[in-house]
Design an enzyme around this catalytic site. Sequence first.
Site, mmCIF file in Angstrom:
data_model
loop_
_atom_site.group_PDB
_atom_site.id
_atom_site.type_symbol
_atom_site.label_atom_id
_atom_site.label_comp_id
_atom_site.label_asym_id
_atom_site.label_seq_id
_atom_site.Cartn_x
_atom_site.Cartn_y
_atom_site.Cartn_z
ATOM 1 N N ASP A 126 0.848 -1.189 0.000
ATOM 2 C CA ASP A 126 0.000 0.000 0.000
ATOM 3 C C ASP A 126 0.889 1.247 0.000
ATOM 4 O O ASP A 126 1.894 1.320 0.697
ATOM 5 C CB ASP A 126 -0.903 0.002 1.248
ATOM 6 C CG ASP A 126 -2.056 0.985 1.109
ATOM 7 O OD1 ASP A 126 -3.215 0.540 0.995
ATOM 8 O OD2 ASP A 126 -1.788 2.215 1.111
ATOM 9 N N ILE A 127 0.490 2.230 -0.791
ATOM 10 C CA ILE A 127 1.285 3.459 -0.935
ATOM 11 C C ILE A 127 1.257 4.302 0.343
ATOM 12 O O ILE A 127 2.149 5.134 0.561
ATOM 13 C CB ILE A 127 0.770 4.264 -2.161
ATOM 14 C CG1 ILE A 127 1.856 5.165 -2.715
ATOM 15 C CG2 ILE A 127 -0.495 5.045 -1.834
ATOM 16 C CD1 ILE A 127 1.508 5.749 -4.087
ATOM 17 N N ASN A 148 -13.039 -3.366 2.200
ATOM 18 C CA ASN A 148 -14.062 -2.326 2.291
ATOM 19 C C ASN A 148 -15.007 -2.429 1.096
ATOM 20 O O ASN A 148 -14.565 -2.584 -0.044
ATOM 21 C CB ASN A 148 -13.400 -0.942 2.309
ATOM 22 C CG ASN A 148 -12.623 -0.707 3.585
ATOM 23 O OD1 ASN A 148 -13.098 -1.029 4.666
ATOM 24 N ND2 ASN A 148 -11.426 -0.151 3.470
ATOM 25 N N GLU A 155 -12.215 3.449 -1.198
ATOM 26 C CA GLU A 155 -11.734 4.538 -2.064
ATOM 27 C C GLU A 155 -11.498 4.083 -3.493
ATOM 28 O O GLU A 155 -11.724 4.848 -4.430
ATOM 29 C CB GLU A 155 -10.429 5.116 -1.505
ATOM 30 C CG GLU A 155 -10.632 5.936 -0.237
ATOM 31 C CD GLU A 155 -9.308 6.379 0.384
ATOM 32 O OE1 GLU A 155 -8.248 6.080 -0.195
ATOM 33 O OE2 GLU A 155 -9.368 7.002 1.448
ATOM 34 N N VAL A 156 -10.979 2.879 -3.645
ATOM 35 C CA VAL A 156 -10.633 2.418 -4.989
ATOM 36 C C VAL A 156 -11.659 1.370 -5.431
ATOM 37 O O VAL A 156 -11.815 0.326 -4.764
ATOM 38 C CB VAL A 156 -9.208 1.823 -5.017
ATOM 39 C CG1 VAL A 156 -8.864 1.325 -6.419
ATOM 40 C CG2 VAL A 156 -8.188 2.857 -4.548
ATOM 41 N N HIS A 195 -10.397 -5.323 -3.394
ATOM 42 C CA HIS A 195 -9.073 -5.593 -2.837
ATOM 43 C C HIS A 195 -9.199 -5.981 -1.378
ATOM 44 O O HIS A 195 -10.126 -5.565 -0.689
ATOM 45 C CB HIS A 195 -8.146 -4.380 -2.982
ATOM 46 C CG HIS A 195 -8.731 -3.086 -2.491
ATOM 47 N ND1 HIS A 195 -9.645 -2.359 -3.219
ATOM 48 C CD2 HIS A 195 -8.545 -2.402 -1.337
ATOM 49 C CE1 HIS A 195 -9.992 -1.285 -2.531
ATOM 50 N NE2 HIS A 195 -9.341 -1.281 -1.384
ATOM 51 N N HIS A 249 -6.962 -5.813 2.150
ATOM 52 C CA HIS A 249 -5.791 -5.283 2.843
ATOM 53 C C HIS A 249 -5.266 -6.363 3.783
ATOM 54 O O HIS A 249 -6.043 -6.974 4.527
ATOM 55 C CB HIS A 249 -6.166 -4.087 3.730
ATOM 56 C CG HIS A 249 -6.749 -2.911 3.007
ATOM 57 N ND1 HIS A 249 -6.054 -1.732 2.836
ATOM 58 C CD2 HIS A 249 -7.955 -2.711 2.433
ATOM 59 C CE1 HIS A 249 -6.821 -0.852 2.194
ATOM 60 N NE2 HIS A 249 -7.984 -1.428 1.939
HETATM 61 P P1 5GP Z 1 -9.823 1.340 0.260
HETATM 62 O O1 5GP Z 1 -10.138 2.544 1.099
HETATM 63 O O2 5GP Z 1 -10.394 1.477 -1.130
HETATM 64 O O3 5GP Z 1 -10.173 0.047 0.924
HETATM 65 O O4 5GP Z 1 -8.246 1.300 0.143
HETATM 66 C C1 5GP Z 1 -7.531 1.795 -0.949
HETATM 67 C C2 5GP Z 1 -6.065 1.721 -0.602
HETATM 68 O O5 5GP Z 1 -5.316 1.909 -1.788
HETATM 69 C C3 5GP Z 1 -5.606 2.795 0.387
HETATM 70 O O6 5GP Z 1 -5.050 2.169 1.539
HETATM 71 C C4 5GP Z 1 -4.555 3.595 -0.403
HETATM 72 O O7 5GP Z 1 -3.461 3.997 0.383
HETATM 73 C C5 5GP Z 1 -4.146 2.621 -1.503
HETATM 74 N N1 5GP Z 1 -3.746 3.253 -2.737
HETATM 75 C C6 5GP Z 1 -4.387 4.253 -3.397
HETATM 76 N N2 5GP Z 1 -3.717 4.564 -4.526
HETATM 77 C C7 5GP Z 1 -2.644 3.738 -4.571
HETATM 78 C C8 5GP Z 1 -1.578 3.574 -5.516
HETATM 79 O O8 5GP Z 1 -1.488 4.253 -6.531
HETATM 80 N N3 5GP Z 1 -0.651 2.615 -5.245
HETATM 81 C C9 5GP Z 1 -0.721 1.842 -4.123
HETATM 82 N N4 5GP Z 1 0.244 0.937 -3.961
HETATM 83 N N5 5GP Z 1 -1.713 1.960 -3.219
HETATM 84 C C10 5GP Z 1 -2.651 2.899 -3.452
#
Ligand code: 5GP
Length: 121
Positions: A33-34, A91, A99-100, A104, A106
């Site tokens: 994760d970034i 999520n 967010e994405v 996925h 984590h």
């Molecule tokens: P969500 O809130 O959708 O469950 O988690 C999305 C995750 O993707 C977040 O923890 C965020 O830090 C990670 N993320 C967003 N953009 C990028 C990216 O470009 N590269 C990587 N490696 N992680 C990302």
Amino acid sequence: MAYDDANIFARILRGEIPCDKVYEDAHALAFKDINPQAPQHVLVIPKGAYVSFADFSAGASTEAIAGFFRAVGKVASDLGVDAPGYRLIANHGPDSHQEVPHFHVHILAGRPLGPMLAARS
Ligand code: 5GP
């Protein structure tokens, strides 16, 4: 919700933007994760186009679902966190703060992670 081919994880899967890859097989890609929320924070994504867990669990083939979750287990094991423990988070939708819009999981590990959810604010 329709799958958006331009989401960041779709672009990572296509190799359009880089990632810090830790594992890949026919069903899954795993990368760091970034913005890590724990000493070890790895994301595992299926190779197919699924918006979220609801979409994946209802729409993916049995083989894809099994392959994906085996990959999650292998990645965690390879990280060396089976014994100390880890947390999986997936999520789905606005209340979860997804967010994405590409399904996925984590994997969070590397320290005692505390209560499952943040205190209500
Ligand atoms: P969500 O809130 O959708 O469950 O988690 C999305 C995750 O993707 C977040 O923890 C965020 O830090 C990670 N993320 C967003 N953009 C990028 C990216 O470009 N590269 C990587 N490696 N992680 C990302």
